[in-house]
Design a protein around this motif. Structure first.
Motif, PDB file in Angstrom:
ATOM      1  N   LYS A 173      -8.486  11.341   6.824  1.00  0.00           N
ATOM      2  CA  LYS A 173      -8.837  10.016   6.314  1.00  0.00           C
ATOM      3  C   LYS A 173      -7.845   8.919   6.716  1.00  0.00           C
ATOM      4  N   VAL A 174      -6.671   9.296   7.116  1.00  0.00           N
ATOM      5  CA  VAL A 174      -5.657   8.300   7.475  1.00  0.00           C
ATOM      6  C   VAL A 174      -5.897   7.807   8.899  1.00  0.00           C
TER       7      VAL A 174
ATOM      8  N   SER B  10       5.481   8.503   0.463  1.00  0.00           N
ATOM      9  CA  SER B  10       4.179   8.224  -0.154  1.00  0.00           C
ATOM     10  C   SER B  10       3.067   8.243   0.893  1.00  0.00           C
ATOM     11  N   PHE B  11       3.372   7.770   2.079  1.00  0.00           N
ATOM     12  CA  PHE B  11       2.396   7.816   3.169  1.00  0.00           C
ATOM     13  C   PHE B  11       2.073   9.261   3.531  1.00  0.00           C
TER      14      PHE B  11
ATOM     15  N   ALA C   8      -2.812  14.938   1.318  1.00  0.00           N
ATOM     16  CA  ALA C   8      -3.845  15.122   0.289  1.00  0.00           C
ATOM     17  C   ALA C   8      -5.225  14.678   0.772  1.00  0.00           C
ATOM     18  N   ASN C   9      -5.255  13.910   1.880  1.00  0.00           N
ATOM     19  CA  ASN C   9      -6.528  13.380   2.383  1.00  0.00           C
ATOM     20  C   ASN C   9      -6.644  13.614   3.888  1.00  0.00           C
TER      21      ASN C   9
ATOM     22  N   ARG D 245       0.819  -1.213   0.000  1.00  0.00           N
ATOM     23  CA  ARG D 245       0.000   0.000   0.000  1.00  0.00           C
ATOM     24  C   ARG D 245       0.853   1.263   0.000  1.00  0.00           C
ATOM     25  N   TYR D 246       1.887   1.274   0.831  1.00  0.00           N
ATOM     26  CA  TYR D 246       2.783   2.436   0.906  1.00  0.00           C
ATOM     27  C   TYR D 246       4.225   1.931   0.803  1.00  0.00           C
TER      28      TYR D 246
ATOM     29  N   ASP E 132      -4.472   2.305   7.819  1.00  0.00           N
ATOM     30  CA  ASP E 132      -3.319   2.635   6.978  1.00  0.00           C
ATOM     31  C   ASP E 132      -1.985   2.191   7.555  1.00  0.00           C
TER      32      ASP E 132
ATOM     33  N   GLU F 240       2.496  11.989   1.715  1.00  0.00           N
ATOM     34  CA  GLU F 240       1.793  12.667   0.615  1.00  0.00           C
ATOM     35  C   GLU F 240       0.310  12.325   0.611  1.00  0.00           C
ATOM     36  N   TYR F 241      -0.013  11.054   0.873  1.00  0.00           N
ATOM     37  CA  TYR F 241      -1.420  10.658   0.912  1.00  0.00           C
ATOM     38  C   TYR F 241      -2.138  11.326   2.082  1.00  0.00           C
TER      39      TYR F 241
END
Length: 327
Positions: A159-160, A148-149, A155-156, A142-143, A207, A151-152
């Motif tokens: 939600k994490v 990358s974690f 951007a969200n 997933r990551y 996550d 950045e997600y």
């Protein structure tokens, strides 16, 4: 704070009497230390069977028996109320060094959360022997890395989700520290065990998880889980590609400590004898071989009684702030 210094008229009246008793008490205590132990010793483990603190207690038991010249020791698991039952039983028992409380950082995190009524006015640390490195773990499918974690998460926002063992655990405090330093908008999901938190990461229900390295070694070796950020000053030799919190200029290097405590009124000579025996265990080839096998040699685990007390008091202030902001 853990300790409270109370000076009343009654204590002033007793001061002269207390001074006259010092030399006599010291002599008695010294004799007690020479004879120690005089009966079987109990290791009260403030955690369930099979976890890091339980493994720690059971591994050192035969070594400690040998260091004391053949003491008899039983291990009793008391995981209820984040280990508070073990702390209460130690604090309410005889101050003779025959009841030893094996605890993790949960002792101070639960105290900061108001879940544990027993502090350093009732317990005295003998020594810290382990400081397990904390890390942020993910399913590598997933990551692939922390960037990358992050950045997600950016951007969200909101939600994490990051899981770990129960509220006010070392896992939870590690999450709060990371969220506080990074500014990432994330939520914590508590589970009753590291295994359940890990299963939910693997199932992509959450996550990530914040926990220490040693419980997840088998998952890492199988390629199912991967640390993407370690709470450390320097990169770990076994994970040279994994960045540290300090690289991001976040002063987050706390580990999950494992230590031994006794009744606060345990005579100093007995406390010193117990501390010396555990230092002998810690320095032994047998213990160091075990520590290396389970990745507990990334940082020096040993802290003596006074040094560890200071660390606990400092961490109590930090954890109280983090947990109060969570409420």
């Amino acid at each position: 704070m853990f300790t409270k210094l109370l000076l009343t008229k009654n204590t002033l009246k007793m001061a002269t009497i207390s001074v006259t008793l010092v030399s006599f008490a010291t002599a008695v205590n010294a004799d007690d230390a020479a004879d120690y132990p005089t009966k079987p010793i109990q290791f009260l483990v403030a955690a369930g069977a099979g976890g890091g603190t339980d493994n720690f207690a059971r591994v050192v038991r035969p070594m400690f028996e040998e260091a004391l010249g053949g003491a008899r020791i039983t291990v009793v698991n008391l995981p209820s109320a984040s280990g508070a039952l073990a702390h209460q039983r130690t604090a309410n028992g005889a101050p003779d060094g025959h009841t030893l409380d094996f605890a993790s950082t949960t002792l101070v995190t639960s105290l900061a959360a108001g879940q544990n009524p027993i502090g350093l006015d009732q317990l005295t640390p003998v020594a810290r022997m382990q400081s397990d490195v904390m890390a942020l773990f993910v399913n590598p499918n997933r990551y692939p890395d922390f960037e990358s974690f992050m950045e997600y998460a950016q951007a969200n926002p909101g939600k994490v989700t990051v899981g770990g063992t129960h509220t006010a655990s070392p896992d939870h405090v590690a999450f709060l520290s990371l969220r506080d330093a990074s500014g990432l908008d994330m939520s914590f999901i508590p589970y009753d065990s590291t295994g359940n938190a890990t299963a939910n990461v693997l199932g992509n229900n959450i996550d990530a998880t914040t926990t220490s390295l040693s419980p997840l070694l088998s998952y890492i070796e199988a390629g199912q889980m991967m640390p993407i950020l370690v709470f450390s000053d320097e990169r770990l030799a076994d994970y040279p590609d994994v960045p540290t919190t300090v690289e991001y200029e976040w002063d987050l290097t706390d580990g999950n400590d494992r230590a031994i405590f006794v009744h606060a009124d345990t005579p100093a000579p007995i406390l010193q004898r117990i501390e010396a025996a555990f230092k002998e265990v810690y320095d032994s080839e047998e213990y160091q071989t075990y520590a290396e096998r389970v990745n507990l040699t990334y940082r020096d685990g040993w802290m003596d009684s006074g040094e560890y007390r200071q660390r606990l008091e400092n961490n109590y202030e930090l954890y109280s702030r983090l947990l109060s902001n969570e409420q």
